[in-house]
Design an enzyme around this catalytic site. Sequence first.
Site: not given
Length: 353
Positions: A41, A172, A282
């Site tokens: 704004e 990442r 994993g």
Amino acid sequence: MVEPNPMVGCVLVREQTVGSVRDSVVIGEGFHEKFGGPHAEIQALVSCSHPANAVAYVTLEPCCHHGKTPPCTGALIEAGIRKVVVACSDPFNQVSGRGIAELKSAGIAVQTGVLESEARDLNAPYFKRVQTGVPWVIAKWAMSIDGKIASVSGSSRWISNTQSRQIVHQLRGRVDAIVIGVGTAIADDPLLTARPAGQRIARRVVFDTRARLPLESQLVKTAADYPVIVVVGPQAVSDRVEALEHAGCRVIASPADQRASLEYLLRILADEGCTNVLVEGGSQLLGAFNDARAIDEVHCFVGPIMLGGAGSVSPVAGAGFSSIDQSARLRDIQVRQIGNDSYIFGRLERQDL
Ligand SMILES: [Zn+2]
């Protein structure tokens, strides 16, 4: 990069009548560009010389509290804005409807709910963190065309190509935490940093029930430069915990139950202002997140190779869902060709956690 704050844009419009034609002209624009910097704004107001009597369109309810910058409601009132059109209200407890109320009590017309679902989608990670106390969870993996992330012997380098891996580095660089299981930490010895560095430095988190993370791992060796969190269970040996702490890691003792421990970590991260968390595997860890229906977004890279083998590892283990009807389902799927890789990404339907 504005996170952990939401992304906000503001457009100032002057409605004017030329002859018999009523027309709207954009006279100012702004967006919240940088955490701690001026809000959208304010940027829009300073971008034009005469904002008085203009209509302000904002993607999120203007703030009314003194945060890192003074409140936007005051600036809009002072500038003589005639009307404010708000896409959606801000669930943040220091705003939460009060910004709108303040504008109205100053005599400014306020219209809400314009393109609300689009605005909510834009800031879905922020809304999730503020409303549930849990960050937005992004799951990422690279797999072969037959859905395997590693060969029978455990080899996984490299299933995806260099450009795909560059996309992972960009991912990442815009998240607040990157999470892996200790099996992956031991097998791949990853550094988990964004290369080249992104806008943010993510905490690197390892789920390591028995505190097995090797002191000579790349993660531990760089713990002084980039934060490393090791989440251990009650069975972790205190000598190992102390050694990790001594090496500069932060150790968090979590509940024994895996699902409880996931939620425990996610709440700590959200409390610390983490909006986006990337889970890189994993298989067992992604399975645990999937079983908990804790994944919000998936980024999957498919390399043009066929590994085969009943013993080859698939990306998401865990208990899984017993039927297709119950399974986690992607919406807004996008598919991109990255050289010979296919890159599939999308958000999941609303999750429980
Ligand atoms: Zn503001």
